[in-house]
Scaffold this motif. Structure first.
Motif, mmCIF file in Angstrom:
data_model
loop_
_atom_site.group_PDB
_atom_site.id
_atom_site.type_symbol
_atom_site.label_atom_id
_atom_site.label_comp_id
_atom_site.label_asym_id
_atom_site.label_seq_id
_atom_site.Cartn_x
_atom_site.Cartn_y
_atom_site.Cartn_z
ATOM 1 N N ILE B 226 -163.700 12.077 3.754
ATOM 2 C CA ILE B 226 -163.513 12.845 4.992
ATOM 3 C C ILE B 226 -164.653 12.555 5.970
ATOM 4 C CG2 ILE B 226 -163.156 15.156 5.933
ATOM 5 C CD1 ILE B 226 -162.042 15.988 3.270
ATOM 6 N N PHE B 229 -163.944 9.285 7.465
ATOM 7 C CA PHE B 229 -162.945 9.419 8.535
ATOM 8 C C PHE B 229 -163.624 9.796 9.846
ATOM 9 C CE2 PHE B 229 -158.856 10.423 5.939
ATOM 10 C CZ PHE B 229 -158.805 9.102 5.559
ATOM 11 N N ALA B 230 -164.561 10.745 9.775
ATOM 12 C CA ALA B 230 -165.281 11.138 10.991
ATOM 13 C C ALA B 230 -166.067 9.956 11.537
ATOM 14 C CB ALA B 230 -166.203 12.321 10.692
ATOM 15 N N VAL B 232 -165.286 6.863 11.228
ATOM 16 C CA VAL B 232 -164.303 5.956 11.818
ATOM 17 C C VAL B 232 -163.853 6.460 13.192
ATOM 18 C CG1 VAL B 232 -161.907 5.236 11.562
ATOM 19 C CG2 VAL B 232 -163.491 4.924 9.685
ATOM 20 N N VAL B 233 -163.694 7.780 13.321
ATOM 21 C CA VAL B 233 -163.308 8.333 14.618
ATOM 22 C C VAL B 233 -164.422 8.088 15.633
ATOM 23 C CG1 VAL B 233 -162.819 10.464 15.871
ATOM 24 C CG2 VAL B 233 -161.771 10.070 13.649
ATOM 25 N N PHE B 270 -169.757 15.683 11.546
ATOM 26 C CA PHE B 270 -168.565 16.253 12.183
ATOM 27 C C PHE B 270 -168.888 16.754 13.589
ATOM 28 C CE2 PHE B 270 -167.933 17.105 7.556
ATOM 29 C CZ PHE B 270 -166.970 16.137 7.372
ATOM 30 N N MET B 273 -169.024 13.909 15.797
ATOM 31 C CA MET B 273 -167.660 13.462 16.103
ATOM 32 C C MET B 273 -167.083 14.264 17.269
ATOM 33 S SD MET B 273 -164.226 13.770 13.839
ATOM 34 C CE MET B 273 -164.008 15.465 14.343
ATOM 35 N N VAL B 274 -167.281 15.589 17.220
ATOM 36 C CA VAL B 274 -166.779 16.440 18.295
ATOM 37 C C VAL B 274 -167.413 16.034 19.625
ATOM 38 C CG1 VAL B 274 -166.780 18.799 19.184
ATOM 39 C CG2 VAL B 274 -166.254 18.373 16.786
#
Lengths: 322, 289
Positions: B226, B229-230, B232-233, B270, B273-274
């Motif tokens: 997870i 994934f962040a 990667v984003v 995270f 990411m935001v």
């Protein structure tokens, strides 16, 4: 972008009549449950998850947005309702309101962030956001970390209905579920729902027709998140606790699984899927981690051979939308 | 200051794993159009293969051969998955790939949990890399230094393979337009299978590298994926070098957070990411998707 469902049937008066007939039968069957000797706790739990799955399905089945973080609404609303009921000693109706309001605010914020990317990125962002919330709840004092909030008082709804009585609680949960379900049904068949479907099928074209698709997607996300929160608040009365399990990514995965089994983009699919998965968990509870393996296997089988889901296959056979 | 350098080193190590995993995800996404949710589970399998090789009475194969054998074993396993399942998803919506690989991750992790429980199994550091060096400003455990350097070399080698070689040119061409590349007589389906094997092999390699540091656990990849994934984003999947740099950079930032504000160390990636999504929605290096 390939369409999710290969047989989107037009919404006709006849289709809607069929759907309402099925709805009335389902509602009557559910209302009869306390007289049948079926364990009401199981049905209540399944109803909460069914509402959650329906809310999730609004986003994926009609908006084409796969949220992998819907547990965050379930868990957030659950924690806020539980806190309001136990610590602030609010009556049940205000406790539910607190949870739904929290999910509403959360869905505005997370929706604004996640709809900035499409497709697969949207899924990863919602997953990451729910993991962020998971860690926040793990550390925040009011959630009591690993223990969760336990022993939540059920109280009297509107000062009349004693929710500590299983039958009363059952009908309250059922009414909540049916109200949420009808609201989702109304949304799907509204002009807003039609625009949403057009975005799912071809977003570029919807934009070229003059729709501000981002606003539609955001509104769909907020509706979905808030309704998922409502399911979380109801669940607090059933389970009488709020714990980290409800915010964990595996819960988000279960919601996806329920909807997939029942049928993505079908009206009754998520309900069927929720009952199937919850029943499976009940019967297989003694097998420990094998439940996870079986769930994974169902994912694989559904994706490879059974993409329409149970209700989707039935609807396809009868050439009806269900 | 010692503690700061120590956390920076931990950050670099985590960054190596982020880089190796997000690199594999990016390569797989390019060819298969699938976000491989099973990446974390296959990372875990890499660590377990190394554990089996060492602890099986007949084999007792050590760390160095495992570093090669584990990625090959897991890579072959991945290629079997691709041939038997993933290839049937061609032409379907991206999300089915995510759902299928999520199911695979549940199966793999569930099976390992059944046999090994959830606690960690120790894996010893190989003799040659035991001990540490005093660098003057900090004490460097040799194994940790090795992980960072070796990961960096593997990342750069992968970058070289894809960006600078003939094979990589085919790969990039097939990513852009598989039908046309196929018309030139190149066996694209076989390349897709090999690509999946390569991406998965990188994950398994990261698993072997992490075994002596983080212990071997069935769920060691579940939360990691997870975070990846962040990553990667944030970085976007358009550029190989972008994935590598973003991976290492986020690991370092996480390490710094552990030193300055430990409460946020779980969440900092995270939050970043935001912030990236708010400022630059397409990601730092990514193309619009």
């Amino acid at each position: 972008m390939t369409a999710l469902t290969d047989d989107t049937l037009p919404v006709t008066a006849r289709a809607m009549r069929d759907e309402m007939i099925v709805f009335v039968f389902v509602a009557l069957a559910l209302a009869a449950v306390p007289f049948t000797g079926i364990y009401p706790f199981f049905v209540m739990q399944a109803l909460c998850f069914a509402l959650l799955a329906c809310a999730f399905n609004l986003l994926i089945g009609y908006g084409g947005l796969l949220s992998f973080g819907h547990a965050m609404f379930l868990g957030t609303a659950g924690y806020c309702s539980a806190h309001a009921l136990k610590v602030w000693a609010l009556p049940p109706e205000l406790g539910i309101l607190a949870g739904v309001a929290a999910a509403f605010v959360l869905s505005i914020v997370t929706g604004y962030i996640s709809i900035r990317r499409q497709g697969i990125y949207f899924s990863m962002i919602t997953l990451a956001l729910s993991q962020l919330l998971y860690f926040i709840y793990l550390q925040a004092p009011f959630t009591h970390g690993e223990d969760g909030i336990q022993g939540i008082p059920q109280g009297h709804l509107f000062g009349i209905f004693d929710l500590s009585k299983p039958t009363v609680l059952y009908y309250v949960v059922l009414v909540g579920f049916l109200a949420g379900f009808l609201l989702i049904y109304r949304i799907i068949n509204s002009p807003f729902g039609e625009v949403l479907k057009s975005i799912r099928e071809n977003e570029q074209r919807a934009i070229s027709l003059g729709y501000r698709t981002d606003q539609y997607k955001l509104l769909a996300f907020i509706l979905s998140g808030t309704l998922a929160g409502f399911a979380g608040s109801l669940k607090v009365f059933v389970a009488q606790n709020a714990s980290l399990t409800d915010v964990h990514w595996s819960m988000s995965g279960e919601v996806v699984l329920m909807t997939l089994v029942g049928g993505l983009g079908t009206i009754f699919g998520p309900v069927v899927g929720a009952f199937v998965i919850i029943a499976m968990q009940q019967y297989l509870a003694s097998y420990g981690q094998w439940v996870t393996v079986i769930q994974g296997a169902i994912f694989v089988i559904c994706v490879l051979t059974f993409r329409r889901g149970v209700v989707g296959e039935i609807a396809h056979y009868f050439r009806r939308s269900l | 200051m010692q503690a700061l350098y120590a956390q920076l080193l931990v950050g670099l190590i985590n960054g190596s794993f982020y880089a190796l995993l997000s690199l594999g995800l990016a390569v797989i996404f390019g060819m298969l159009n699938i976000i491989n949710f099973a990446h974390g589970a296959l990372y875990m399998m890499g660590a377990f293969v190394a554990y089996f090789l060492l602890n099986n009475d007949y084999l007792s194969i050590g760390y160095w051969p495992a570093l090669i054998i584990a990625p090959i074993v897991v890579g072959i396993f991945g290629m079997i998955l691709e041939r038997t399942m993933l290839q049937w998803l061609t032409g379907l919506d991206h999300l089915y790939g995510l759902l299928l690989t999520f199911g695979l991750a549940l199966i793999i992790q569930g099976v390992f949990q059944n046999y090994f429980g959830s606690s960690g199994l120790p894996y010893a550091i190989p003799d040659q890399l035991k001990g540490g060096m005093n660098l003057g400003f900090m004490f460097l455990p040799i194994y940790r230094g090795w992980v960072v350097v070796f990961s960096l070399v593997v990342c750069l080698a992968t970058w070289f393979l894809i960006e600078k070689t003939q094979l990589g040119a085919y790969l990039r061409a097939a990513t852009e337009n598989p039908t046309l590349v196929r018309a030139f007589g190149i066996n694209v389906p076989r390349m897709i299978t090999l690509t999946y094997g390569l991406g998965v092999g990188l994950a398994a390699l990261a698993g072997v590298l992490s075994a002596p540091i983080n212990q071997v656990r069935p769920l060691m990849g579940a939360d990691l994926i997870i975070v990846v994934f962040a990553v990667v984003v944030i970085g976007g999947m358009g550029s190989i070098m972008g994935s590598i740099i973003t991976g290492f950079a986020l690991g370092v930032i996480e390490g710094l957070t552990k030193y300055f504000y430990p409460e946020a160390s779980n969440t900092v990636v995270f939050v970043l990411m935001v912030l990236v999504l708010l400022v630059k929605p397409t990601g730092l290096t990514g193309r619009a998707a």
